[in-house]
Design an enzyme around this catalytic site. Sequence first.
Site, PDB file in Angstrom:
ATOM      1  N   ARG A  26     -20.688  29.430  27.921  1.00  0.00           N
ATOM      2  CA  ARG A  26     -21.643  29.213  26.828  1.00  0.00           C
ATOM      3  C   ARG A  26     -21.766  30.446  25.937  1.00  0.00           C
ATOM      4  NH1 ARG A  26     -22.442  25.770  30.818  1.00  0.00           N
ATOM      5  NH2 ARG A  26     -23.670  23.875  30.571  1.00  0.00           N
ATOM      6  N   GLY A  94     -13.404  21.544  33.181  1.00  0.00           N
ATOM      7  CA  GLY A  94     -14.126  20.409  32.606  1.00  0.00           C
ATOM      8  C   GLY A  94     -15.197  20.878  31.635  1.00  0.00           C
ATOM      9  N   ARG A 122     -10.160  13.525  34.936  1.00  0.00           N
ATOM     10  CA  ARG A 122     -11.628  13.523  34.930  1.00  0.00           C
ATOM     11  C   ARG A 122     -12.191  12.682  33.776  1.00  0.00           C
ATOM     12  NH1 ARG A 122     -13.615  19.431  36.348  1.00  0.00           N
ATOM     13  NH2 ARG A 122     -15.588  18.309  36.499  1.00  0.00           N
ATOM     14  N   GLN A 169     -23.019  19.058  31.472  1.00  0.00           N
ATOM     15  CA  GLN A 169     -21.886  19.135  30.539  1.00  0.00           C
ATOM     16  C   GLN A 169     -22.066  18.128  29.412  1.00  0.00           C
ATOM     17  OE1 GLN A 169     -18.231  18.779  32.718  1.00  0.00           O
ATOM     18  NE2 GLN A 169     -18.494  20.745  33.727  1.00  0.00           N
ATOM     19  N   ASP A 315     -22.707  21.892  42.520  1.00  0.00           N
ATOM     20  CA  ASP A 315     -21.441  22.564  42.847  1.00  0.00           C
ATOM     21  C   ASP A 315     -21.422  23.144  44.258  1.00  0.00           C
ATOM     22  OD1 ASP A 315     -20.388  21.952  40.413  1.00  0.00           O
ATOM     23  OD2 ASP A 315     -20.901  23.866  39.481  1.00  0.00           O
ATOM     24  N   ARG A 346     -14.744  15.350  45.647  1.00  0.00           N
ATOM     25  CA  ARG A 346     -15.256  16.276  46.673  1.00  0.00           C
ATOM     26  C   ARG A 346     -15.799  15.563  47.899  1.00  0.00           C
ATOM     27  NH1 ARG A 346     -17.557  21.117  42.758  1.00  0.00           N
ATOM     28  NH2 ARG A 346     -15.503  22.070  42.508  1.00  0.00           N
ATOM     29  N   ARG A 387     -13.609  25.308  45.032  1.00  0.00           N
ATOM     30  CA  ARG A 387     -14.812  25.382  45.877  1.00  0.00           C
ATOM     31  C   ARG A 387     -14.565  24.799  47.266  1.00  0.00           C
ATOM     32  NH1 ARG A 387     -18.150  27.651  42.330  1.00  0.00           N
ATOM     33  NH2 ARG A 387     -18.255  26.789  40.223  1.00  0.00           N
TER      34      ARG A 387
END
Length: 432
Positions: A26, A94, A122, A169, A315, A346, A387
């Site tokens: 950002r 993303g 995605r 997002q 996340d 995930r 992750r």
Amino acid sequence: MDFIVSATDRFEGRIKVPGDKSISHRAVILAAVADGTSRIAGLLHSEDVLATIRAFRQMGVEINDVADGLLTVKGVGPAGLKRPHADVDLGNSGTALRLLTGLLAGQNVEATLTGDESLRKRPMQRIEEPLNQMGARVAASRSGVPPVRIRQSKQLQGIHYRMPVASAQVKSTILLAGMYASGETCIEEPAVTRDHTERMMATFGYPCRREHHRICLDGGGTLQGTNIDVPGDLSSAAFFIVGAAICRGSRISIQGVGVNPTRSGVLTVMRRMGARIEIENRRNAGNEPVADIIVQHAPLKGIEIPPELVSLAIDEFPIIAIAAACAEGDTVVRGAQELRHKESDRIRAMVSGLKGIGVQVEERDDGMLISGGVVQGGTVNSFGDHRIAMAFCMVALRSIQPVVVLECDNIATSFPDFLTLAQNVGLDVRQA
Ligand code: S3P
């Protein structure tokens, strides 16, 4: 690149984790279209953020690395981006692809945005729909995934939009387009999502109005270049927080971590599981709350994770699953379908990884049930997801046998120094 991780008898130290990924994106995005120069300290230098920087350079923005972690961005003003001559490749990110789509649609810059194999799976309909309602001409591929093409359109109109999914997002994409739209743009979110865009816009002098689940702004304003201090990334710190919580005798202190309440669900979840976490030295960096986090080992118990915490810890589920595997009793995750649309599916990746190290787990459409206890160790596929890879490295702190984690290259998308930092505090991890 695969990692082998073995049990260790020491996991302790004082560390700093790299800059927050969401805030870094950002900062670069808003600085690029601000009037005047911005200086960003503590920026995350990871593959994802570098993809954002490269994209703006491709569109004529001068961005210079001054010193370690200090970046200067010469803003081109609200209408100064140049049309990129080639497709813009946003790698694994993303956030970069979605937020840039909103910005470019608003600014009426023609472009095609794409990314790696994971990003090209995605969902993009979630941004295509509101942007086109505003009058933009944005099109993903027929199956709703990148590449995303942005074509010239008429002046955008502000909309009042109720988001079908809780996504920061999507919210940020609409807010960025909303800066260029005529009239007011308002977004209602089904659950609170991270508010870094709203805070960062305020830092650049562009006000957003916020009441509970509704965020509004008026189009036509400008951003003023400024100085930004990026806090440490709580999502990166989370691996060390859980590592210390599950490893007997450990104590880890992490300095200068962002503790924004729209992001800190992992701390609530871990405390409810019985973790010993202290938050000290609370302060502000820019418009973001920051603190030092100290964690010591304590026995964990399984819990039902309330669905309202899902978007606040979105996340951190890979590493929360590791805490659950080391806890006594069952942990239930519900209302977390969004996890299927991240860098990997995930839910599937965690279930498969946990089974691979001998943990009992039941997959559900919107989550999973993990029965904690003894962790055997074994081989885990990370599905190229940063992750998932880092989370399964940490479980070796409690596993009987070593853990082999496959496909760890993408750790560099968010945490390039992970291996060194983890070794420094005692994790026995090396390349296979
Ligand atoms: C992000 C928002 C989250 C998160 C992602 C970063 C952001 O995605 O999973 O890693 O920077 O806005 P969603 O808001 O789409 O859930």
